[in-house]
Design an enzyme around this catalytic site. Structure first.
Site, PDB file in Angstrom:
ATOM      1  N   SER A   1       1.509  -9.680  -1.079  1.00 29.99           N
ATOM      2  CA  SER A   1       1.222  -8.248  -0.943  1.00 29.99           C
ATOM      3  C   SER A   1       1.414  -7.697   0.463  1.00 29.99           C
ATOM      4  O   SER A   1       1.650  -6.510   0.635  1.00 29.99           O
ATOM      5  CB  SER A   1      -0.211  -7.981  -1.415  1.00 29.99           C
ATOM      6  OG  SER A   1      -1.109  -8.799  -0.689  1.00 29.99           O
TER       7      SER A   1
ATOM      8  N   GLU B   1      -9.692   6.223   3.063  1.00 28.82           N
ATOM      9  CA  GLU B   1     -10.525   5.143   3.592  1.00 28.82           C
ATOM     10  C   GLU B   1      -9.616   3.967   3.874  1.00 28.82           C
ATOM     11  O   GLU B   1      -8.535   3.877   3.306  1.00 28.82           O
ATOM     12  CB  GLU B   1     -11.579   4.747   2.550  1.00 28.82           C
ATOM     13  CG  GLU B   1     -11.108   3.752   1.468  1.00 28.82           C
ATOM     14  CD  GLU B   1     -10.016   4.275   0.549  1.00 28.82           C
ATOM     15  OE1 GLU B   1      -9.863   5.498   0.447  1.00 28.82           O
ATOM     16  OE2 GLU B   1      -9.296   3.449  -0.049  1.00 28.82           O
TER      17      GLU B   1
ATOM     18  N   LYS C   1       0.802  -1.219   0.000  1.00 29.38           N
ATOM     19  CA  LYS C   1       0.000   0.000   0.000  1.00 29.38           C
ATOM     20  C   LYS C   1       0.840   1.276   0.000  1.00 29.38           C
ATOM     21  O   LYS C   1       0.438   2.304  -0.543  1.00 29.38           O
ATOM     22  CB  LYS C   1      -0.934   0.010   1.218  1.00 29.38           C
ATOM     23  CG  LYS C   1      -2.037  -1.035   1.164  1.00 29.38           C
ATOM     24  CD  LYS C   1      -3.087  -0.693   0.138  1.00 29.38           C
ATOM     25  CE  LYS C   1      -4.259  -1.672   0.155  1.00 29.38           C
ATOM     26  NZ  LYS C   1      -5.140  -1.471  -1.015  1.00 29.38           N
TER      27      LYS C   1
END
Lengths: 255, 393
Positions: free
Chosen positions: B377, B111, B89
């Site tokens: 990830s 968010e 991220k």
């Protein structure tokens, strides 16, 4: 000429009320719309509740969620609009989000609106550019009006584009914000209303968002063809006595 | 490239910008400026330096020997779990906050679902000294408490989203409403390849570093710069978009997208949007969407908060509909088992999201010597409670 167009041609200081279909009770709209018509409301925005209403503040989010729990769905919505049509000829607009129209099938949806006696649609998340490129042709097949929104941050140039696509009235959003704000108008807002008033447009203009008192109703009427009230009305009719409360609310706004 | 957006932001039939006029100025400003700014030398230098010195890139491409032995293929793990803050991220939040600064914005909103994007955003807000508000579903706040604490320690305000399902979808609604209400000073850092144009394209570009590095690492380690298969999990789809990016036009590379099957595809409790969704609009773009016959958005379910989303990035909808990607689903149980297996075979505890990608290994057939990259990830620290509560350890 549609009922809505006649109204704009013949009357000033229009009052439009937004209600959420299915709120506060499943069948409330059947009685509320004729009642509002009788008490001097000029036209109705019948909101189809949506699970994810992006442009709406807490009040309409809440009424939408209650209405969905009450079992409101599109089949019932159109059925109720048809029933209302036997009782009053007040112009009624569909208000909802684009996904509802898309999922139903755009052509079928517009046909249903037409068959149910709906005059026009307001779809806040249908952007003008995308409408123009992909959907205008389909909408033009039906004799229905379509309103687009402008806001304090919409440029004059963009207002001209929106005016060219609009076939009902320009929905002038009073603030840069979601529905249901209760602050007094700021000097900046008044300056914006003045700018909008000066603009020559093909379509009439209605001011909405954050209009909750008789005084705000009077103020916006000096700058536009009328006012749209939603959240304040929804707040006022939250209990079982919603019919009387609705009448009281309209009287107070028009006082 | 075949898989890019047109002028209005569409990948084929998907994407675009379906937003209330209230957001028009902000979104248009971003549409007009993002490429101009991102492509400047000044931006690229600062971005690349931060990716290297702050995030710790390049992330290793690790040849997983014991996993390879088990499946009879050459399996590599792209170690995004080793990034600062523990997931891919941060590649995107660094890019977006540098953009926000250059656009003169002073307040950041975001968010978050699992909290990984929230943490990555709070981190870069601390790094740049910008005010930061994170919207998180009330339900997710309860199941991801360590990440809530991290965001608060980083100085962000965490606001619970209390509407609807109280998860990622509702947190996104609240963030969008915040942006509507704060049109002047606020920049909205979206965490996935979702949202109105230009977000899907912009986020994919910031995440594309994953496949860019893979090309070089594969060339060095295998002598060929592309793999036979790439496997990635998809909620919104940002890690997959990054892992696929430079291989999209190379049809020799099979792209395998793994969705959260929850309790099972037919159980009514899943987040397998690619399988169960139909065309619709969510959070400003046309995509595949889990919805009922009236277009009301259906509440998704997955054990993994990061995959618990009823939509999917429009790029992925396009890849699915054109047959460019193969869709696979992994249930909660399959993901948990795959997470445990990786831990025991390789000593790596994966995030539950990434565990879904790993679960696909059981569902595929491999030729010997086939080169397979699984995009790992994120790391599993945040999911320890869920692992412990669901596995008999």
């Amino acid at each position: 000429m549609s009922r809505l167009q006649k109204l704009f041609n013949n009357k000033q200081n229009l009052l439009s009320i937004y209600l959420t279909a299915g709120y506060p009770q499943r069948n409330a709209m059947l009685e509320l719309i004729p009642l509002l018509a009788k008490n001097g409301v000029d036209f109705i925005e019948a909101g189809m509740p949506y699970s994810d209403p992006l442009a709406d503040g807490k009040t309409i989010q809440h009424s939408s969620s209650i209405a969905l729990k009450n079992g409101m769905n599109l089949e019932l919505y159109f059925k109720q609009i048809k029933q209302v049509r036997y009782k009053t000829d007040i112009p009624i607009l569909f208000m909802g989000y684009f996904n509802q129209v898309l999922k139903y099938g755009i052509e079928s949806f517009l046909q249903q609106c037409s068959d149910s006696g709906i005059e026009a649609l307001i779809i806040p998340d249908l952007t003008p550019e995308i409408y123009q490129k992909y959907y205008q042709k389909i909408f033009k097949k039906y004799d229905l009006g379509l309103s687009f929104l402008i806001t304090p941050t919409t440029s004059d140039e963009r207002i001209a584009l929106i005016d060219s696509l609009t076939t009902a009235f320009i929905y002038v959003v009073s603030i840069s914000g979601t529905t249901g704000k209760t602050d007094d108008f700021s000097a900046k807002q008044i300056a914006y209303f003045k700018r909008i008033k000066k603009l020559t447009t093909r379509n009439p203009k209605m001011i909405g968002f954050g209009i909750d008192t008789a005084s705000k109703y009077r103020i916006v009427n000096t700058y536009a063809d009328g006012a749209i009230i939603g959240s304040a009305f929804i707040k006022a009719i939250s209990d079982n006595d919603y019919k009387q409360k609705a009448v009281d609310f309209v009287r107070k706004i028009k006082s | 490239m075949k898989y890019t957006t047109d002028k209005l932001g569409f990948y084929g039939n998907y994407g675009g910008s379906f937003i209330p006029e209230l957001l028009h100025r902000n979104v248009a400003e971003l549409q007009k400026n993002y490429l101009k700014i991102i492509e400047t030398k000044d931006f690229q230098t600062e971005f690349q330096n931060l990716l290297r010195d702050y995030v710790g890139r390049p992330s290793p491409l690790y040849p997983a020997k014991r996993l390879s032995q088990k499946y009879g293929a050459k399996i590599y793990l792209k170690r995004e779990d080793l990034n600062h803050t523990g997931a891919h991220k941060i590649n995107n939040t660094i890019g977006q906050i540098l953009l926000a600064k250059r656009m003169g914005k002073t307040r950041i909103i975001a968010e978050t679902g699992a909290g990984q994007h929230g943490v990555a955003t709070a981190t870069v807000a601390a790094l740049t000294g910008l005010q930061c508000v994170i919207y998180m579903g009330e339900k997710d706040m309860a199941r991801q408490t360590p990440n809530v604490a991290r965001m608060r320690m980083l100085g962000a305000e965490v606001r619970p989203a209390t509407s609807g399902s109280k998860t990622l979808k509702d947190a996104t609604n609240e963030a969008i409403r915040d942006w509507i209400n704060n049109p002047d000073d606020t920049f909205y850092i979206i965490g996935s390849v979702v949202g109105p144009h230009p977000y899907p394209d912009m986020v994919a570009r910031f995440q594309s570093v994953i496949s860019e590095e893979m090309q070089m690492q594969l060339a060095a380690q295998t002598g060929r710069e592309y793999p036979d298969k790439i496997i990635a999990c998809i909620g919104g789809g940002s890690n997959a978009a990054g892992a696929y990016y430079y291989f999209l036009d190379n049809e020799k590379v099979e792209l395998i997208s793994v969705e959260a099957g929850g309790l099972g595809i037919d159980s009514g409790h899943s987040a397998a949007t690619g399988v169960l969704g139909s065309n619709g609009v969510i959070h400003g773009s046309m995509t595949l969407l889990m919805q009922d016959k009236d277009g009301q958005i259906v509440e998704p379910y997955s054990i993994s908060a990061g995959l618990d989303y009823p939509g999917i990035g429009p790029l992925h909808a396009h890849l699915i509909k054109t047959g460019r990607t193969r869709l696979v689903t992994a249930t909660d149980q399959q993901a948990l088992a795959a997470g445990l297996q990786l831990t025991r075979l390789e000593g790596i505890i994966p995030a539950l999201e990434s565990a879904h990608a790993l679960a696909a290994l059981d569902m595929l057939n491999f030729k010997p010597d086939e080169i397979v990259v699984v995009n790992l990830s994120g790391r599993g620290d945040k999911d320890m409670d869920t692992y412990l509560n669901n596995l008999s350890l």
